[in-house]
Enzyme design. Structure first.
Site, mmCIF file in Angstrom:
data_model
loop_
_atom_site.group_PDB
_atom_site.id
_atom_site.type_symbol
_atom_site.label_atom_id
_atom_site.label_comp_id
_atom_site.label_asym_id
_atom_site.label_seq_id
_atom_site.Cartn_x
_atom_site.Cartn_y
_atom_site.Cartn_z
ATOM 1 N N LEU A 231 0.722 -1.168 0.061
ATOM 2 C CA LEU A 231 -0.115 0.157 0.085
ATOM 3 C C LEU A 231 0.790 1.312 0.062
ATOM 4 O O LEU A 231 1.865 1.001 0.590
ATOM 5 C CB LEU A 231 -0.854 0.013 1.178
ATOM 6 N N ASP A 232 0.464 2.424 -0.540
ATOM 7 C CA ASP A 232 1.335 3.447 -0.722
ATOM 8 C C ASP A 232 1.564 3.983 0.797
ATOM 9 O O ASP A 232 0.569 3.783 1.705
ATOM 10 C CB ASP A 232 0.559 4.555 -1.512
ATOM 11 N N ARG A 233 2.506 4.807 1.012
ATOM 12 C CA ARG A 233 2.601 5.453 2.439
ATOM 13 C C ARG A 233 1.398 6.209 2.889
ATOM 14 O O ARG A 233 1.094 6.207 4.009
ATOM 15 C CB ARG A 233 3.788 6.268 2.205
ATOM 16 N N SER A 235 -1.587 5.976 1.892
ATOM 17 C CA SER A 235 -2.918 5.381 1.731
ATOM 18 C C SER A 235 -2.947 4.353 3.185
ATOM 19 O O SER A 235 -1.938 4.362 4.077
ATOM 20 C CB SER A 235 -3.086 4.630 0.866
#
Length: 479
Positions: A231-233, A235
């Site tokens: 997951l993106d940082r 998100s």
């Protein structure tokens, strides 16, 4: 003083007191004045306005196959599932009395279907709706609507703490990471990742999740869990990790190439086909179509002499390397103050796939995504436009609920955080299938014990604090 002078003064006073309590302003056309009492004083004025229509949240159409994550022997066939069971299944984690009260108050509705099939919705016209009872059996394809307040009713008053950057986590950081665990068995660990916590570390990042997992999430194992997907940082949401080499390998195949994960077992192949992720996001604007598929391949470009990387839509010219990317989306409700909530279901796992598809394919960037929606954010902040309720024609009011401490990161913040959350995850029960393969030569009693477990696991994670506040700010004015 003469009698004529007194009469003239009375006429002057009556001319001034047109808007007193005794003589209120004339009512609007077609509206009869009524007597209202407040603080033991009667008033003659306009009647109170009726209750505003509730903003409703649309659930997906009721499926024809058994619900993922539920054993068919316990929950029954899809044709025997009641309306309250379907709502409880979709909103896993909401207390049962809250859902029961919605049915008791008549707040749960369903699209009316006549003998000719579902009602057809023309442009500018809403589908016919009716109240549904809790014990009514769900029909295949039926779409249920509930008030948006049932999705996120609780608001955290403290912003989520982030572990400090250390190579060796202390006791507080270990306890913090263990509180993020939503599920744990011998094969996998499922976390609810908060925003701003990096998943994969590099040289300048020491407090990434993969580095802290070895010390905080190993439990009785010698080695810590391994990342399966990222997951993106910025998100948040459900993050899956494998605890053993076998489970990690199967999950890597499942998220990268489902054909490699298939075997001779029909149950395992059916469980692999049922695997999916669902995200909730707040976007600026609203897509033209309320639901559909985005089939737009992605390419990567390097900027700043190769220091930064950016994902863009591919031109399909054949001169650049591109990856297939497919996303299914569905609008959850009407547009409020220029923003709308949508549900995203990626069918491929590409870097920044959802963010690029929302910003460039749909033209509705996610709130807080300054990398792919910076220019839209500037226009959105400078020109906030009010939206109007379709039935009454009155503008939506973005008002602050009583007792709410507005915090950094919500839609009221000058710099809101990214509003992208992995809410739902369905995947095969890796532990069950691995144990059945190991226990083939053992007695039938132990094998039947593991066979009673469900083939699919389903997890639901609540949104982080800043998204909860935005959800309540943009929906609580009607509920």
């Amino acid at each position: 003083m003469s009698f004529n002078v007194l009469r003239r003064r009375q006429h002057v006073l009556l001319a001034v007191r047109h808007f007193s309590r005794v003589s209120p302003p004339p009512p609007a056309c077609g509206v009869e004045p009524v007597i209202r009492v407040s603080n033991h004083i009667s008033h003659l004025g306009l009647p109170k306005q009726g209750p505003k229509p509730r903003q409703l949240l649309s659930l997906p159409p009721f499926p024809a196959h058994p619900l993922p994550g539920k054993d068919s022997a316990t929950c029954g066939q899809p044709s025997h599932i009641t309306a309250i069971s379907w709502v409880k299944y979709y909103f896993d984690g909401v207390p049962n009395p809250v859902i029961q009260s919605l049915f008791n108050k008549g707040l749960v509705q369903v699209e009316f279907q006549n003998s000719n099939g579902p009602s057809v919705q023309s442009k500018g016209q809403k589908n016919a709706m009716r109240k549904i009872k809790h014990n009514e059996v769900m029909e295949i394809g039926a779409r249920v609507y509930v008030p948006v307040s049932v999705a996120e009713s609780r608001i955290s008053r403290r912003f989520d703490a982030i572990p400090s950057g250390t190579l060796y986590p202390n006791a507080d950081e270990i306890a913090y990471l263990q509180r993020l665990v939503r599920y744990k068995d011998s094969a996998i660990i499922v976390l609810n990742k908060p925003p701003k916590l990096p998943v994969k570390g590099n040289l300048p990042v020491h407090n990434s999740l993969d580095a802290l997992a070895a010390a905080a999430l190993s439990y009785e194992y010698e080695e810590g869990p391994k990342l399966v997907h990222r997951l993106d940082r910025e998100s948040s949401g459900l993050l899956l990790m494998g605890r053993t080499k076998d489970s990690t390998a199967y999950l890597h195949w499942l998220f990268s190439d489902i054909n490699r994960a298939k075997s001779s077992s029909k149950a395992w192949n059916d469980a692999c086909e049922s695997t999916y992720q669902r995200y909730w996001a707040l976007v600026i604007g609203s897509p033209r179509e309320k639901e559909g598929f985005i089939c737009a391949p992605l390419s990567k470009v390097l900027l700043d002499d190769g220091k930064t990387e950016r994902v863009i839509l591919s031109n399909c010219s054949g001169l650049e390397a591109s990856q297939e990317a497919v996303t299914e989306y569905r609008v959850l409700g009407p547009m409020i103050n220029g923003c709308s909530w949508i549900e995203l279901r990626p069918h491929t796992s590409r870097k920044h796939q959802l963010r690029v598809h929302c910003a460039e394919a749909l033209g509705t960037p996610i709130v807080g995504d300054y990398k792919y929606g910076w220019f839209v954010h500037r226009r959105w902040k400078q020109m906030p436009r009010p939206d109007f309720e379709p039935t009454t024609g009155e503008p939506y009011k973005l008002r602050r609920p009583e007792g709410l401490d507005v915090q950094k990161g919500s839609v009221l913040s000058k710099v809101p955080l990214l509003h992208l959350h992995c809410r739902e995850l369905v995947l095969p029960n890796i532990e069950k299938f691995l144990e059945l393969n190991v226990l083939k030569s053992e007695n039938h009693h132990r094998k039947s014990k593991h066979s009673s477990k469900p083939d699919l696991l389903r997890f639901v994670a609540w949104m982080p604090s800043h998204m909860k506040i935005s959800w309540n700010l943009m929906s609580s004015y009607l509920v």
